[in-house]
Design a protein around this motif. Structure first.
Motif, PDB file in Angstrom:
ATOM      1  N   ALA A 198      10.569 -38.861  22.560  1.00 35.45           N
ATOM      2  CA  ALA A 198       9.361 -38.758  23.376  1.00 35.45           C
ATOM      3  C   ALA A 198       8.193 -38.193  22.581  1.00 35.45           C
ATOM      4  O   ALA A 198       7.034 -38.490  22.856  1.00 35.45           O
ATOM      5  CB  ALA A 198       9.637 -37.882  24.596  1.00 35.45           C
ATOM      6  N   ARG A 199       8.502 -37.359  21.596  1.00 33.22           N
ATOM      7  CA  ARG A 199       7.453 -36.726  20.797  1.00 33.22           C
ATOM      8  C   ARG A 199       7.061 -37.561  19.580  1.00 33.22           C
ATOM      9  O   ARG A 199       6.214 -37.152  18.802  1.00 33.22           O
ATOM     10  CB  ARG A 199       7.936 -35.356  20.292  1.00 33.22           C
ATOM     11  CG  ARG A 199       8.026 -34.304  21.379  1.00 33.22           C
ATOM     12  CD  ARG A 199       8.751 -33.069  20.847  1.00 33.22           C
ATOM     13  NE  ARG A 199       8.128 -32.544  19.647  1.00 33.22           N
ATOM     14  CZ  ARG A 199       7.165 -31.626  19.645  1.00 33.22           C
ATOM     15  NH1 ARG A 199       6.692 -31.174  20.783  1.00 33.22           N
ATOM     16  NH2 ARG A 199       6.651 -31.174  18.511  1.00 33.22           N
ATOM     17  N   ASN A 200       7.683 -38.738  19.423  1.00 32.64           N
ATOM     18  CA  ASN A 200       7.415 -39.566  18.256  1.00 32.64           C
ATOM     19  C   ASN A 200       6.057 -40.243  18.409  1.00 32.64           C
ATOM     20  O   ASN A 200       5.953 -41.393  18.859  1.00 32.64           O
ATOM     21  CB  ASN A 200       8.523 -40.603  18.074  1.00 32.64           C
ATOM     22  CG  ASN A 200       8.405 -41.316  16.744  1.00 32.64           C
ATOM     23  OD1 ASN A 200       7.407 -41.187  16.037  1.00 32.64           O
ATOM     24  ND2 ASN A 200       9.434 -42.072  16.399  1.00 32.64           N
ATOM     25  N   VAL A 201       5.030 -39.518  18.036  1.00 28.10           N
ATOM     26  CA  VAL A 201       3.667 -40.031  18.158  1.00 28.10           C
ATOM     27  C   VAL A 201       3.476 -41.276  17.314  1.00 28.10           C
ATOM     28  O   VAL A 201       2.782 -42.216  17.703  1.00 28.10           O
ATOM     29  CB  VAL A 201       2.646 -38.938  17.755  1.00 28.10           C
ATOM     30  CG1 VAL A 201       1.225 -39.476  17.823  1.00 28.10           C
ATOM     31  CG2 VAL A 201       2.796 -37.718  18.651  1.00 28.10           C
TER      32      VAL A 201
ATOM     33  N   GLU B   4       5.613 -43.695  16.500  1.00 27.60           N
ATOM     34  CA  GLU B   4       6.153 -44.899  17.112  1.00 27.60           C
ATOM     35  C   GLU B   4       5.312 -45.326  18.308  1.00 27.60           C
ATOM     36  O   GLU B   4       5.053 -46.526  18.513  1.00 27.60           O
ATOM     37  CB  GLU B   4       7.613 -44.672  17.542  1.00 27.60           C
ATOM     38  CG  GLU B   4       8.292 -45.911  18.087  1.00 27.60           C
ATOM     39  CD  GLU B   4       8.284 -47.070  17.109  1.00 27.60           C
ATOM     40  OE1 GLU B   4       7.743 -48.135  17.470  1.00 27.60           O
ATOM     41  OE2 GLU B   4       8.791 -46.910  15.983  1.00 27.60           O
ATOM     42  N   MET B   5       4.868 -44.359  19.101  1.00 24.48           N
ATOM     43  CA  MET B   5       4.023 -44.700  20.249  1.00 24.48           C
ATOM     44  C   MET B   5       2.702 -45.303  19.782  1.00 24.48           C
ATOM     45  O   MET B   5       2.213 -46.277  20.364  1.00 24.48           O
ATOM     46  CB  MET B   5       3.787 -43.460  21.113  1.00 24.48           C
ATOM     47  CG  MET B   5       5.027 -42.983  21.857  1.00 24.48           C
ATOM     48  SD  MET B   5       4.660 -41.695  23.077  1.00 24.48           S
ATOM     49  CE  MET B   5       4.158 -40.343  21.994  1.00 24.48           C
ATOM     50  N   ALA B   6       2.120 -44.707  18.754  1.00 21.89           N
ATOM     51  CA  ALA B   6       0.849 -45.230  18.237  1.00 21.89           C
ATOM     52  C   ALA B   6       1.034 -46.623  17.658  1.00 21.89           C
ATOM     53  O   ALA B   6       0.187 -47.506  17.850  1.00 21.89           O
ATOM     54  CB  ALA B   6       0.295 -44.287  17.178  1.00 21.89           C
ATOM     55  N   ARG B   7       2.152 -46.824  16.971  1.00 19.36           N
ATOM     56  CA  ARG B   7       2.414 -48.148  16.401  1.00 19.36           C
ATOM     57  C   ARG B   7       2.572 -49.185  17.504  1.00 19.36           C
ATOM     58  O   ARG B   7       2.042 -50.297  17.415  1.00 19.36           O
ATOM     59  CB  ARG B   7       3.680 -48.107  15.539  1.00 19.36           C
ATOM     60  CG  ARG B   7       4.035 -49.454  14.942  1.00 19.36           C
ATOM     61  CD  ARG B   7       5.398 -49.458  14.265  1.00 19.36           C
ATOM     62  NE  ARG B   7       5.699 -50.807  13.786  1.00 19.36           N
ATOM     63  CZ  ARG B   7       6.232 -51.748  14.533  1.00 19.36           C
ATOM     64  NH1 ARG B   7       6.529 -51.510  15.801  1.00 19.36           N
ATOM     65  NH2 ARG B   7       6.478 -52.947  14.021  1.00 19.36           N
ATOM     66  N   SER B   8       3.300 -48.824  18.568  1.00 21.55           N
ATOM     67  CA  SER B   8       3.522 -49.765  19.667  1.00 21.55           C
ATOM     68  C   SER B   8       2.221 -50.130  20.372  1.00 21.55           C
ATOM     69  O   SER B   8       2.057 -51.256  20.854  1.00 21.55           O
ATOM     70  CB  SER B   8       4.519 -49.164  20.678  1.00 21.55           C
ATOM     71  OG  SER B   8       5.760 -48.902  20.058  1.00 21.55           O
ATOM     72  N   ALA B   9       1.303 -49.151  20.437  1.00 17.83           N
ATOM     73  CA  ALA B   9       0.043 -49.384  21.146  1.00 17.83           C
ATOM     74  C   ALA B   9      -1.029 -50.028  20.268  1.00 17.83           C
ATOM     75  O   ALA B   9      -2.069 -50.450  20.773  1.00 17.83           O
ATOM     76  CB  ALA B   9      -0.492 -48.056  21.701  1.00 17.83           C
ATOM     77  N   LEU B  10      -0.759 -50.114  18.960  1.00 19.92           N
ATOM     78  CA  LEU B  10      -1.780 -50.593  18.034  1.00 19.92           C
ATOM     79  C   LEU B  10      -1.929 -52.106  18.124  1.00 19.92           C
ATOM     80  O   LEU B  10      -0.956 -52.854  18.016  1.00 19.92           O
ATOM     81  CB  LEU B  10      -1.412 -50.190  16.598  1.00 19.92           C
ATOM     82  CG  LEU B  10      -2.363 -50.673  15.486  1.00 19.92           C
ATOM     83  CD1 LEU B  10      -3.748 -50.052  15.660  1.00 19.92           C
ATOM     84  CD2 LEU B  10      -1.786 -50.314  14.114  1.00 19.92           C
ATOM     85  N   GLY B  11      -3.161 -52.525  18.304  1.00 15.29           N
ATOM     86  CA  GLY B  11      -3.460 -53.946  18.215  1.00 15.29           C
ATOM     87  C   GLY B  11      -4.115 -54.226  16.867  1.00 15.29           C
ATOM     88  O   GLY B  11      -5.178 -53.682  16.575  1.00 15.29           O
TER      89      GLY B  11
ATOM     90  N   VAL C 216      12.954 -41.135   7.667  1.00 14.13           N
ATOM     91  CA  VAL C 216      11.692 -41.890   7.656  1.00 14.13           C
ATOM     92  C   VAL C 216      10.539 -40.997   8.100  1.00 14.13           C
ATOM     93  O   VAL C 216      10.580 -40.409   9.186  1.00 14.13           O
ATOM     94  CB  VAL C 216      11.786 -43.104   8.596  1.00 14.13           C
ATOM     95  CG1 VAL C 216      10.444 -43.832   8.672  1.00 14.13           C
ATOM     96  CG2 VAL C 216      12.879 -44.053   8.116  1.00 14.13           C
ATOM     97  N   PRO C 217       9.487 -40.841   7.273  1.00 17.27           N
ATOM     98  CA  PRO C 217       8.308 -40.069   7.691  1.00 17.27           C
ATOM     99  C   PRO C 217       7.672 -40.683   8.941  1.00 17.27           C
ATOM    100  O   PRO C 217       7.545 -41.904   9.054  1.00 17.27           O
ATOM    101  CB  PRO C 217       7.368 -40.176   6.485  1.00 17.27           C
ATOM    102  CG  PRO C 217       8.265 -40.456   5.323  1.00 17.27           C
ATOM    103  CD  PRO C 217       9.370 -41.301   5.872  1.00 17.27           C
ATOM    104  N   LYS C 218       7.300 -39.830   9.875  1.00 17.75           N
ATOM    105  CA  LYS C 218       6.664 -40.283  11.112  1.00 17.75           C
ATOM    106  C   LYS C 218       5.252 -39.704  11.143  1.00 17.75           C
ATOM    107  O   LYS C 218       5.057 -38.528  11.430  1.00 17.75           O
ATOM    108  CB  LYS C 218       7.484 -39.852  12.323  1.00 17.75           C
ATOM    109  CG  LYS C 218       8.894 -40.473  12.337  1.00 17.75           C
ATOM    110  CD  LYS C 218       9.716 -39.960  13.488  1.00 17.75           C
ATOM    111  CE  LYS C 218      11.069 -40.667  13.551  1.00 17.75           C
ATOM    112  NZ  LYS C 218      11.887 -40.459  12.364  1.00 17.75           N
TER     113      LYS C 218
END
Length: 503
Positions: free
Chosen positions: A177-180, A182-189, A230-232
């Motif tokens: 949940a704290r993986n900013v 991965e969340m940013a990557r998923s939301a990136l267009g 893996v660096p996040k």
């Protein structure tokens, strides 16, 4: 059992607490990363040759077994002298703390998980040792005391392990949940490219069963790097500094990069550890900004001949300046196969450079570009005996049939790939049983920076054992070297040869 149970408590609770600190603050991860740094190059190369992309999983397995054995030994010490066992645990904690602090992405506060894990592990050890029954023999008739002591010890040991595993498991969900990143990557267009890659021409992929497709799916793309974890990186916190022997030092952030004139390019990447016929190679469509334009803005000074790129995890690569500033599409990439870079492949930004092995060019999670000179600076792998510049050697491989395959009688289709980055492949030939070289059919050429597939049908297959050998010629008329060379120190060479049988 007391020692092993205590070690499980130490590492699981430290891993749980590390959720709130840097990724490398987890002691087992930090220790594994430090071991990778100090492992001799020949041993790393051997591990990659044997285990391929599973080398990190193997290292974790070895560390786990070593931890269990060391913990059992400490448990034996504790039965005789708790003071000696305590000193051993504190020495282990010191080693783990040094390993954590040796990571470039950690600070002093990141040893807190190790400290908490050590305290809880020592407490568990003392408690369990106090519960160890004086006798492990069956109780005398009419006496249940030893059995009760053993039962109490077993319950305490199991309970301690369960609490540790529960803590690690519960925080794993929180870690996700704290993986900013991965969340940013998923939301990136991804922004549209100013210069899009041309559509793949007909015949670029020959669709031969058993042969790698022209584009390697991101999930199947090989991964060889020194990052045990893996660096996040939160892209909003990412910056790239360009400095050194330049007239104008500057930095850019991810928003700056998204607003630049991005380009797409098909490019095959190859690992220097790839043996002849190996699979540490892949081809993808990359989206990024030309590195030559980034460097032109900084205006390198006369005499500079190298760019030292550094990852957030401390890895560094030495890339010839002339290759980053010529007409090839060397990119600071943010996209891979029409998606943002996967975390394991360098999100939010990495380098991809045609014609060079990855260890001197393909820095993932890149945060620093220093314009310098080869005589002044050395990179991660060059300090370990590998070549400083790493140009890719022309190579070819047979992907179907596989070595030692047993094939039915009738026509046999051979197929594979060949590459000579930034020069291109013009011909592939195959020899059956040491006979005359026969020219194979090549796929449609897409770019001098990508591999080409090839196909050859053999109609004269007689029953028995056979061999097949492949070689390539590049667009400059140069024949692939027959001389066999190991990957170290500058890449493997030789003709790929396999054995098979026809029934």
């Amino acid at each position: 059992m007391a020692g092993v149970s205590s070690a499980i408590v130490l590492f699981t609770t430290a891993h749980a607490v590390s959720t709130f600190y840097a990724t490398a603050s987890a002691p087992l991860v930090a220790l594994g990363s430090a071991i990778i740094d100090f492992t001799p190059g020949w041993l790393k190369d051997l591990a990659i040759n044997i285990f391929g992309t599973n080398d990190k999983l193997f290292l974790f397995g070895v560390l786990s077994v070593a931890a269990v054995l060391f913990a059992a030994l400490i448990g034996r010490f504790a039965r005789r002298s708790m003071a000696a066992a305590t000193i051993a645990v504190l020495i282990l904690a010191a080693v783990l703390g040094v390993a954590v602090l040796s990571r470039s992405a950690t600070s002093l506060q990141d040893i807190v998980p190790t400290l908490i894990g050590t305290v809880l592990g020592l407490g568990t050890l003392k408690m369990l040792v106090a519960l160890v029954p004086d006798s492990i023999l069956p109780p005398e008739e009419g006496s249940a005391a030893p059995a009760i002591s053993r039962r109490r010890f077993m319950f305490a040991a199991a309970g301690s392990v369960a609490v540790g595993l529960l803590a690690a498991g519960s925080t794993q969900a929180l870690r996700g949940a704290r993986n900013v990143a991965e969340m940013a990557r998923s939301a990136l267009g991804l922004p549209p490219a100013k210069m899009k890659a041309a559509p793949l021409p007909s015949g670029a992929d020959m669709n031969i069963p058993g042969v790698s497709s022209f584009l390697t799916p991101s999930k199947d793309f090989y991964r060889i790097d020194t990052a045990l974890s893996v660096p996040k990186i939160d892209p909003q916190q990412w910056t790239l500094r360009i400095h050194g022997m330049v007239e104008e030092e500057y930095s850019l952030n991810f928003s700056d990069l998204l607003g630049m004139d991005l380009v797409e390019h098909y490019l095959t990447l190859t690992c220097v550890s790839n043996p002849v016929g190996g699979d540490l190679i892949g081809n993808a469509k990359w989206l990024g900004y030309p590195l030559r334009d980034l460097l032109a803005r900084a205006k390198p000074l006369q005499g500079a001949d190298m760019v030292l790129s550094t990852s957030i995890d401390g890895f560094s690569a030495s890339t010839p300046l002339e290759i980053l500033t010529d007409n090839r599409q060397a990119l600071l990439a943010i996209g891979m196969n029409d998606e943002p870079l996967p975390l394991e492949h360098g999100f939010p930004a990495r380098m991809v450079v045609p014609g060079l092995y990855g260890y001197v060019s393909a820095t993932k999670w890149v945060v620093d570009l220093e314009v310098t000179r080869f005589q002044d600076k050395t990179a991660y792998w060059t300090t370990r005996g590998w070549s400083a510049k790493g140009p890719i050697k022309m190579s070819s491989r047979i992907e179907t049939p596989r070595s030692f395959a047993k094939l039915p009688s009738g026509p046999i289709v051979f197929g594979g790939t060949a590459w000579s980055q930034h020069v291109g492949i013009s011909k592939v030939e195959i020899s059956i049983d040491g006979g005359p070289w026969q020219e194979a059919t090549l796929s449609t050429d897409v770019s001098v920076d990508t591999w080409r597939q090839w196909r050859y049908e053999w109609k004269g297959a007689a029953p028995g054992n056979h061999t097949a050998t492949v070689r390539a010629t590049n667009s400059q008329g140069e024949l692939q070297s027959e001389i066999t060379a190991a990957p170290a120190p500058n890449g493997s060479s030789g003709w790929h040869r396999l054995q098979f049988s026809v029934e």
